[in-house]
Structure formats: structure tokens, C-alpha cells
Design an enzyme around this catalytic site. Structure first.
Site, short mmCIF file in Angstrom:
data_model
loop_
_atom_site.label_atom_id
_atom_site.label_comp_id
_atom_site.label_asym_id
_atom_site.label_seq_id
_atom_site.Cartn_x
_atom_site.Cartn_y
_atom_site.Cartn_z
N SER A 136 62.19 40.54 73.63
CA SER A 136 63.47 40.74 74.31
C SER A 136 64.62 40.71 73.32
O SER A 136 64.56 40.02 72.29
CB SER A 136 63.67 39.62 75.34
OG SER A 136 65.02 39.55 75.76
N TYR A 161 64.25 31.27 78.01
CA TYR A 161 63.63 32.60 78.08
C TYR A 161 63.54 33.20 76.69
O TYR A 161 62.48 33.67 76.25
CB TYR A 161 64.44 33.50 79.02
CG TYR A 161 64.00 34.94 78.99
CD1 TYR A 161 62.75 35.31 79.48
CD2 TYR A 161 64.82 35.95 78.47
CE1 TYR A 161 62.33 36.63 79.44
CE2 TYR A 161 64.41 37.27 78.44
CZ TYR A 161 63.16 37.61 78.92
OH TYR A 161 62.74 38.91 78.88
#
Length: 341
Positions: A136, A161
Site C-alpha cells: 500500500s 494498517y
């Protein structure tokens, strides 16, 4: 540009097949006659109906097999590899979302760390030609230097995350080194489009508009220093992934990380204006959001901006879709799907 094209004789395992990117990638591979095994736990992090709608579109393909299962369950993962012997694995299953990781950290460790570890173990015991996995853009944290390049320092993630995604890159590097698993990590930059994720801002803005509620913009109303995002249309992302599948990294270890984004960041307010215009076109009447400005949220980053030079060099990837065209396709789908006209 010297890269190998897709090999339809191979079996592709796609984790997160009911998800946004997983669905589109599965569909693209099936359209080209590939054997696709999809696995997903179809959790209720967002609307399960949308996940089921995606899966229904994959069902008619003879070469599609769906397994409802959780990657955190090692037995399920090992059995899937033993029975289907995938040649190429694309790990897109993950617990997504920056803000949700503050509320519910447990699911991130289960899905993103243990789930990915189980995939790596399966690739170790059942060797594959290539493992492609989702990282990501959030790994860049509050990186001030733009555009973000793969060689940048990424040791200061600002959300759990992001930490799990950075961990995936480290784990893949280690397994690649120890067990000669060819692996490629993809740092995605704000992917959007029809049938997208309802937890993403653009989708939420449309929801709020039709619910008669104001949209929240987390930039303090500071238009000079507005948030920048590298919005990337789903078809461009799929094109980039597809080109990579038959081109595992060379060298030692056989591990590489690429940015996969638009290389063209937009101010959040410009994006919102384009979304208003797209909805206006879809509905045939003027649309303007009621806007409320709030401070930036913990874990959010001020700008995401991908340098995509390395991916372009490797497989000729260059995003083609303008923000206006991409959002128009999204709003046309949205208005039709929710029967708003």
C-alpha cells in the site's frame, strides 16, 4: 519493451476474489481463458451484497472455482494449494482501511500478518512461478519528498494498517531469499471505479449526497495546503498487474516492490468537484455537496503521489484514465446499481 505476456495455460490463485481489485483481476484473467481459483472469507467489513454481486458475475465462467475460506486458517490455505496447484498467486485479501485499524486492530493482525504468513508458507511447500501481493502507498507514512519512490525510507508508518503492509514486504523479502520464491509487492495508490469499496471517500461522498447529509473533508478547509491523492482508475491497475504476472523479478533475492498509481496527484477539492460534475451528468440535474471541514484524522497522510518510473520500465505500465472519465464511469454505475434515477 521486452516483457512476457499472460500465459493462459497456468492456474491463477486470487485471494480476496470477492473484493474490488480481486474481482476485476479474476474477470480479466477468465476472459482470456485462464484457470482462476478465487478465495475470500466474504466478511462484513462493508456491504456483503456488493461482494456477492461481484462473485455472481464470475460464476458463469467455467474455469472459475470459488472457495469461501479465511487465509488466517492455515489448513484451508494449505489444502487450497495442494488441491489446485496454482502456478501464480495474487494475494489481494487483506483487512483494508486506515481509520478502521484504530478501532479494530485484531483483524489486521489476523488477516494481514497471519493470513499472509500462511500464503508464504504455502508457496514455500508448493513452489509457484510468481507471488504477487498487495502492499500500500500508506507505507510511505508522512514522507515529505514527492513523488514517492520505491527506494524511499519507509520505516515510519503512521497507522497499524501501514505497519502490516510494510511487514508483508519484509516477510516476502525473507521468504524470497530463504526459499527462492519469486515475489512482487505492489504499493497501490487510491484505487477507484465502478463496484468499488464503499469505505473509500468517493463512494462515501455519493452515499452522503443521496442520504441528504453533508460530506466531511479532513483538510481544515485549508485550500492552499489541500490533501493530495494519486487516484488510480481500476482498469489501469488491472492492466499493470496483468503485465507483471508472467514477469517475476530476477536476481537474488527474487523480490521487488513497485508503486502502482497514477503519477498525477489531484487536490482533494478538485476530485470532489469532478465527482459533483459526474453525478450531475449521471442524474441530469445539478449536484453540489454540502461540505463540512474538519481537522486531518490520525493515521491519514497529507499527500500520496507515486513515481511509476520503475513499473513503466519493467512492463510499460502507464495509466491512461483521466479523473473525469473514471468518475463518470463510477457515478453511472452507482446511479444504476442503487436505482437512483
Amino acid at each position: 519493451m521486452n516483457y512476457k505476456t499472460l500465459d493462459p495455460s497456468k492456474t491463477y490463485l486470487i485471494t480476496g476474489a470477492a473484493g474490488f481489485i480481486g474481482f476485476y483481476l479474476s474477470k480479466k484473467l477468465l476472459e482470456q481463458g485462464c484457470q482462476v481459483i478465487g478465495i475470500d472469507n466474504v466478511n462484513d467489513y462493508y456491504d456483503v451484497n456488493l461482494k456477492n454481486t461481484r462473485l455472481k458475475q464470475l460464476e458463469p465462467y467455467e474455469k472459475f472455482t470459488f472457495i469461501k475460506g479465511d487465509l488466517a486458517d492455515k489448513e484451508t490455505v494449505m489444502k487450497t494449494f495442494e488441491e489446485n496447484k496454482p502456478n501464480v498467486v495474487v494475494n489481494l485479501a487483506a483487512q483494508a482501511g486506515v481509520r478502521y485499524s484504530i478501532e479494530n486492530p485484531d483483524v489486521y493482525i489476523q488477516s494481514n500478518i497471519i493470513g499472509f504468513y500462511n500464503i508464504l508458507e504455502a508457496c514455500r511447500h508448493h513452489p509457484v512461478d510468481h507471488l504477487v501481493y498487495a502492499s500500500s502507498s500508506s507505507v510511505y507514512g508522512t514522507n515529505k519528498k514527492v513523488p514517492f519512490e520505491e527506494s524511499d525510507f519507509v520505516d515510519h508508518p503512521v497507522s497499524l494498517y501501514a505497519s502490516t503492509k510494510k511487514s508483508n514486504e519484509l516477510m516476502a523479502h525473507t521468504y524470497s531469499h530463504l526459499y527462492k520464491i519469486p515475489a512482487t509487492g505492489l504499493r497501490f495508490f487510491t484505487v477507484y471505479g465502478p463496484m468499488g469499496r464503499p469505505d473509500m471517500a468517493y463512494f462515501g461522498f455519493a452515499d452522503k449526497y443521496f442520504a441528504g447529509e453533508p460530506i466531511k473533508i479532513f483538510n481544515n478547509g485549508d485550500f492552499e495546503n489541500d490533501l493530495y491523492r494519486d487516484f488510480t482508475y481500476i482498469d489501469d491497475i488491472i492492466e499493470g498487474i496483468e503485465r507483471l504476472l508472467s514477469n517475476p523479478p530476477a536476481g537474488e533475492p527474487q523480490h521487488k516492490v513497485f508503486n502502482i498509481g497514477n503519477n498525477n496527484p489531484e487536490k482533494l477539492m478538485t476530485f470532489i468537484g469532478a465527482l459533483e460534475k459526474a453525478l450531475t451528468n449521471s442524474l441530469g440535474r445539478d449536484v453540489e455537496f454540502n461540505k463540512v471541514y474538519e481537522p486531518i484524522k490520525p493515521g491519514d497522510v497529507p499527500a500520496t503521489y507515486a513515481s511509476t518510473d520503475q513499473l513503466q520500465q519493467a512492463v510499460g505500465f502507464k495509466p491512461e484514465t483521466s479523473i473525469q472519465d473514471g468518475l463518470q464511469k463510477f457515478t453511472d454505475w452507482y446511479v444504476d446499481y442503487y436505482k437512483l434515477k
